[in-house]
Design a protein around this motif. Structure first.
Motif, PDB file in Angstrom:
ATOM      1  N   THR A 161      -4.162   7.838 -26.428  1.00  0.00           N
ATOM      2  CA  THR A 161      -5.435   7.687 -27.123  1.00  0.00           C
ATOM      3  C   THR A 161      -6.167   6.527 -26.472  1.00  0.00           C
ATOM      4  OG1 THR A 161      -4.494   8.492 -29.196  1.00  0.00           O
ATOM      5  CG2 THR A 161      -6.571   7.286 -29.331  1.00  0.00           C
ATOM      6  N   VAL A 162      -7.294   6.839 -25.830  1.00  0.00           N
ATOM      7  CA  VAL A 162      -8.038   5.851 -25.047  1.00  0.00           C
ATOM      8  C   VAL A 162      -9.460   5.784 -25.582  1.00  0.00           C
ATOM      9  CG1 VAL A 162      -8.747   5.142 -22.730  1.00  0.00           C
ATOM     10  CG2 VAL A 162      -6.612   6.402 -23.039  1.00  0.00           C
ATOM     11  N   GLN A 163      -9.967   4.558 -25.688  1.00  0.00           N
ATOM     12  CA  GLN A 163     -11.342   4.326 -26.138  1.00  0.00           C
ATOM     13  C   GLN A 163     -12.205   4.007 -24.931  1.00  0.00           C
ATOM     14  OE1 GLN A 163     -12.360   0.842 -28.697  1.00  0.00           O
ATOM     15  NE2 GLN A 163     -12.719   2.384 -30.265  1.00  0.00           N
ATOM     16  N   VAL A 164     -13.248   4.776 -24.734  1.00  0.00           N
ATOM     17  CA  VAL A 164     -14.118   4.631 -23.561  1.00  0.00           C
ATOM     18  C   VAL A 164     -15.566   4.521 -24.026  1.00  0.00           C
ATOM     19  CG1 VAL A 164     -12.536   5.896 -22.047  1.00  0.00           C
ATOM     20  CG2 VAL A 164     -14.265   7.144 -23.316  1.00  0.00           C
ATOM     21  N   LYS A 165     -16.433   4.118 -23.098  1.00  0.00           N
ATOM     22  CA  LYS A 165     -17.854   3.996 -23.408  1.00  0.00           C
ATOM     23  C   LYS A 165     -18.570   5.344 -23.332  1.00  0.00           C
ATOM     24  CE  LYS A 165     -18.219  -0.797 -21.808  1.00  0.00           C
ATOM     25  NZ  LYS A 165     -18.888  -1.733 -20.879  1.00  0.00           N
ATOM     26  N   ASP A 166     -18.156   6.188 -22.386  1.00  0.00           N
ATOM     27  CA  ASP A 166     -18.801   7.485 -22.188  1.00  0.00           C
ATOM     28  C   ASP A 166     -17.709   8.548 -22.119  1.00  0.00           C
ATOM     29  OD1 ASP A 166     -20.400   9.604 -21.633  1.00  0.00           O
ATOM     30  OD2 ASP A 166     -21.325   8.755 -19.835  1.00  0.00           O
ATOM     31  N   VAL A 167     -17.598   9.369 -23.161  1.00  0.00           N
ATOM     32  CA  VAL A 167     -16.536  10.362 -23.216  1.00  0.00           C
ATOM     33  C   VAL A 167     -16.706  11.449 -22.154  1.00  0.00           C
ATOM     34  CG1 VAL A 167     -15.510  12.171 -24.667  1.00  0.00           C
ATOM     35  CG2 VAL A 167     -16.002   9.936 -25.640  1.00  0.00           C
ATOM     36  N   PRO A 168     -17.880  12.056 -21.959  1.00  0.00           N
ATOM     37  CA  PRO A 168     -17.997  13.089 -20.919  1.00  0.00           C
ATOM     38  C   PRO A 168     -17.645  12.580 -19.524  1.00  0.00           C
ATOM     39  CG  PRO A 168     -19.867  13.195 -22.405  1.00  0.00           C
ATOM     40  CD  PRO A 168     -19.129  11.955 -22.748  1.00  0.00           C
ATOM     41  N   LYS A 169     -18.067  11.374 -19.202  1.00  0.00           N
ATOM     42  CA  LYS A 169     -17.748  10.821 -17.887  1.00  0.00           C
ATOM     43  C   LYS A 169     -16.254  10.595 -17.727  1.00  0.00           C
ATOM     44  CE  LYS A 169     -18.909   6.951 -14.840  1.00  0.00           C
ATOM     45  NZ  LYS A 169     -19.693   5.693 -14.714  1.00  0.00           N
ATOM     46  N   ALA A 170     -15.618  10.027 -18.740  1.00  0.00           N
ATOM     47  CA  ALA A 170     -14.169   9.814 -18.673  1.00  0.00           C
ATOM     48  C   ALA A 170     -13.415  11.139 -18.605  1.00  0.00           C
ATOM     49  CB  ALA A 170     -13.716   9.001 -19.881  1.00  0.00           C
ATOM     50  N   LEU A 171     -13.909  12.167 -19.296  1.00  0.00           N
ATOM     51  CA  LEU A 171     -13.265  13.472 -19.250  1.00  0.00           C
ATOM     52  C   LEU A 171     -13.366  14.099 -17.863  1.00  0.00           C
ATOM     53  CD1 LEU A 171     -11.822  15.726 -20.777  1.00  0.00           C
ATOM     54  CD2 LEU A 171     -14.068  16.607 -21.445  1.00  0.00           C
ATOM     55  N   ASP A 172     -14.520  13.962 -17.222  1.00  0.00           N
ATOM     56  CA  ASP A 172     -14.671  14.475 -15.853  1.00  0.00           C
ATOM     57  C   ASP A 172     -13.733  13.764 -14.887  1.00  0.00           C
ATOM     58  OD1 ASP A 172     -16.592  16.216 -16.747  1.00  0.00           O
ATOM     59  OD2 ASP A 172     -18.291  14.908 -16.221  1.00  0.00           O
ATOM     60  N   GLN A 173     -13.592  12.453 -15.048  1.00  0.00           N
ATOM     61  CA  GLN A 173     -12.672  11.724 -14.180  1.00  0.00           C
ATOM     62  C   GLN A 173     -11.229  12.171 -14.397  1.00  0.00           C
ATOM     63  OE1 GLN A 173     -13.386   7.578 -14.980  1.00  0.00           O
ATOM     64  NE2 GLN A 173     -15.397   7.547 -13.973  1.00  0.00           N
ATOM     65  N   ALA A 174     -10.843  12.380 -15.652  1.00  0.00           N
ATOM     66  CA  ALA A 174      -9.477  12.836 -15.933  1.00  0.00           C
ATOM     67  C   ALA A 174      -9.240  14.234 -15.367  1.00  0.00           C
ATOM     68  CB  ALA A 174      -9.230  12.822 -17.439  1.00  0.00           C
ATOM     69  N   ARG A 175     -10.230  15.114 -15.514  1.00  0.00           N
ATOM     70  CA  ARG A 175     -10.090  16.467 -14.984  1.00  0.00           C
ATOM     71  C   ARG A 175      -9.962  16.446 -13.462  1.00  0.00           C
ATOM     72  NH1 ARG A 175     -14.248  18.271 -17.057  1.00  0.00           N
ATOM     73  NH2 ARG A 175     -13.391  19.339 -18.899  1.00  0.00           N
ATOM     74  N   THR A 176     -10.769  15.619 -12.802  1.00  0.00           N
ATOM     75  CA  THR A 176     -10.700  15.526 -11.343  1.00  0.00           C
ATOM     76  C   THR A 176      -9.355  14.987 -10.875  1.00  0.00           C
ATOM     77  OG1 THR A 176     -13.096  15.159 -11.253  1.00  0.00           O
ATOM     78  CG2 THR A 176     -11.819  14.557  -9.318  1.00  0.00           C
ATOM     79  N   GLY A 177      -8.857  13.952 -11.562  1.00  0.00           N
ATOM     80  CA  GLY A 177      -7.563  13.391 -11.175  1.00  0.00           C
ATOM     81  C   GLY A 177      -6.422  14.379 -11.345  1.00  0.00           C
ATOM     82  N   VAL A 178      -6.448  15.166 -12.400  1.00  0.00           N
ATOM     83  CA  VAL A 178      -5.394  16.150 -12.633  1.00  0.00           C
ATOM     84  C   VAL A 178      -5.457  17.268 -11.595  1.00  0.00           C
ATOM     85  CG1 VAL A 178      -4.572  17.894 -14.252  1.00  0.00           C
ATOM     86  CG2 VAL A 178      -5.163  15.630 -15.082  1.00  0.00           C
ATOM     87  N   GLU A 179      -6.640  17.753 -11.290  1.00  0.00           N
ATOM     88  CA  GLU A 179      -6.768  18.815 -10.287  1.00  0.00           C
ATOM     89  C   GLU A 179      -6.375  18.327  -8.902  1.00  0.00           C
ATOM     90  OE1 GLU A 179     -10.755  20.135 -10.640  1.00  0.00           O
ATOM     91  OE2 GLU A 179     -10.437  21.230 -12.528  1.00  0.00           O
ATOM     92  N   ASN A 180      -6.700  17.082  -8.562  1.00  0.00           N
ATOM     93  CA  ASN A 180      -6.278  16.545  -7.269  1.00  0.00           C
ATOM     94  C   ASN A 180      -4.763  16.398  -7.181  1.00  0.00           C
ATOM     95  OD1 ASN A 180      -8.949  16.372  -6.453  1.00  0.00           O
ATOM     96  ND2 ASN A 180      -9.174  14.236  -7.093  1.00  0.00           N
ATOM     97  N   ALA A 181      -4.114  16.177  -8.319  1.00  0.00           N
ATOM     98  CA  ALA A 181      -2.654  16.062  -8.331  1.00  0.00           C
ATOM     99  C   ALA A 181      -1.956  17.420  -8.321  1.00  0.00           C
ATOM    100  CB  ALA A 181      -2.207  15.267  -9.551  1.00  0.00           C
ATOM    101  N   GLY A 182      -2.703  18.503  -8.383  1.00  0.00           N
ATOM    102  CA  GLY A 182      -2.107  19.828  -8.369  1.00  0.00           C
ATOM    103  C   GLY A 182      -1.878  20.420  -9.741  1.00  0.00           C
ATOM    104  N   GLY A 183      -2.462  19.832 -10.785  1.00  0.00           N
ATOM    105  CA  GLY A 183      -2.309  20.354 -12.131  1.00  0.00           C
ATOM    106  C   GLY A 183      -3.545  21.095 -12.600  1.00  0.00           C
ATOM    107  N   TYR A 184      -3.623  21.302 -13.886  1.00  0.00           N
ATOM    108  CA  TYR A 184      -4.768  21.989 -14.466  1.00  0.00           C
ATOM    109  C   TYR A 184      -4.992  21.490 -15.888  1.00  0.00           C
ATOM    110  CZ  TYR A 184      -1.352  24.918 -16.903  1.00  0.00           C
ATOM    111  OH  TYR A 184      -0.322  25.360 -17.687  1.00  0.00           O
ATOM    112  N   VAL A 185      -6.177  21.813 -16.418  1.00  0.00           N
ATOM    113  CA  VAL A 185      -6.589  21.388 -17.753  1.00  0.00           C
ATOM    114  C   VAL A 185      -6.352  22.544 -18.716  1.00  0.00           C
ATOM    115  CG1 VAL A 185      -8.485  20.530 -19.174  1.00  0.00           C
ATOM    116  CG2 VAL A 185      -8.279  19.802 -16.797  1.00  0.00           C
ATOM    117  N   GLY A 186      -5.681  22.257 -19.826  1.00  0.00           N
ATOM    118  CA  GLY A 186      -5.405  23.282 -20.822  1.00  0.00           C
ATOM    119  C   GLY A 186      -6.432  23.305 -21.939  1.00  0.00           C
ATOM    120  N   ASN A 187      -5.988  23.264 -23.176  1.00  0.00           N
ATOM    121  CA  ASN A 187      -6.886  23.329 -24.329  1.00  0.00           C
ATOM    122  C   ASN A 187      -7.743  22.062 -24.406  1.00  0.00           C
ATOM    123  OD1 ASN A 187      -5.676  25.763 -24.979  1.00  0.00           O
ATOM    124  ND2 ASN A 187      -4.176  24.803 -26.324  1.00  0.00           N
TER     125      ASN A 187
END
Length: 326
Positions: free
Chosen positions: A84-110
């Protein structure tokens, strides 16, 4: 050479005894028994050669096996984490998390996004990453904002994986034996019985394969549940005590709030008041005029006043009593 002959003679007798015991336990047909007997003989031959190789002096095979390190079974671990992380901009943080997971060879679920009463956005997303990149991705997600909560879990399922693999091998061999018996069956009743048995064993095999696939997916990909929430906006504190304007603003806010609640109360009571007024109007205008009126009661003595009382006659006018003289 004569000293080795007594050692070799008991081997066929022992193999024949074991074959007879196997046939008595399995109760298979002649064809299945022949195939099983050949397999057991091959196994015993391999075992005999291995024993002879170990007993032979100066054999290189036994020395190589003795010096070779034991083969370790790879561990199968299911890794899960929740952040559980508190950020200033949720959409921006979500895009960064999605990019990091895809670069690591994973994928985004629900993914689920909601807003609270104050308009702050909150997103919950499930990430699947390879086990090799689990620690790296987890550290990157923790550094994306202010970490509020973290929980991680590792479950060793090596025993389950080994057990399922062993049962799959046994079930496949069982299915193969049933198919061989079906090829050799000549009676229709035998074919029907074998088909039912084959269907049952194939269903068990498919269930084991599905469980093996699930274990492989859970052990090869770690699961990270990430919750992102916006940082609450802090209001600037005003220096000094509140002045006339602040008091006026507070009073006006309280007055508007009171009017709002009065309006709400009036709106809630208005339907009931309208229905009550309609009922009263119907009673006075429609129902009451049609009711029969009662006749007025006759006047009584008390209503007309007291009746006049008779005055007593004078003594001279009264008649004389008998026996009295004037």
């Amino acid at each position: 050479m004569r000293t080795r002959r007594p050692v070799r003679h008991p081997v066929p007798a022992l193999s024949a005894l074991l074959l007879a015991a196997a046939l008595a336990l399995t109760g298979c047909s002649a064809g299945d028994d022949a195939s099983g007997g050949s397999g057991s003989a091959a196994d015993k031959g391999a075992a005999g050669s291995a024993v002879s190789g170990e007993a032979a002096p100066g054999g290189t095979g036994s020395d190589a096996k003795a010096t070779a390190p034991p083969k370790l079974t790879p561990n199968h671990i299911i890794r899960t984490a929740s952040l559980t992380v508190q950020v200033k901009d949720v959409p921006k943080a979500l895009d960064q998390a999605r990019t990091g997971v895809e670069n690591a060879g994973g994928y985004v679920g629900n993914e689920t996004t909601t807003r609270d009463s104050e308009g702050r956005e909150r997103t919950r997303v499930v990430l699947r990453v390879p086990v090799e990149k689990y620690d790296e991705v987890l550290a990157g997600l923790e550094g994306s904002g202010k970490l509020l909560d973290r929980s991680a879990k590792a479950e060793d399922v090596t025993d389950q994986v080994v057990d399922v693999e062993s049962r799959i091998r046994t079930q496949r061999a069982s299915v193969a034996r049933i198919r061989e018996l079906m090829d050799q069956a000549t009676k229709l009743s035998d074919v029907v019985t074998l088909e039912g048995e084959l269907s049952t064993r194939q269903a068990d095999l498919e269930a084991l394969l599905a469980r093996q696939k699930s274990l492989k997916d859970r052990t090869s990909l770690a699961t990270i549940t990430l919750s992102l929430s916006e940082t609450p906006v802090k209001k600037e504190a005003k220096d000094g005590d509140p002045g006339f304007v602040d008091a006026l603003a507070g009073g006006w806010s309280a007055f508007v709030t009171m009017l709002r609640w009065l309006a709400v109360a009036f709106g809630a009571v208005l339907p009931f008041a309208a229905v009550a007024a309609l009922l009263v109007w119907l009673w006075l205008r429609v129902v009451r005029p049609r009711l029969p009126r009662r006749p007025a009661p006759a006047p009584t003595a008390t209503a007309l006043g007291p009746l006049p009382t008779a005055r007593p006659a004078p003594e001279s006018a009264q008649p004389g009593r008998p026996g009295e003289r004037d």
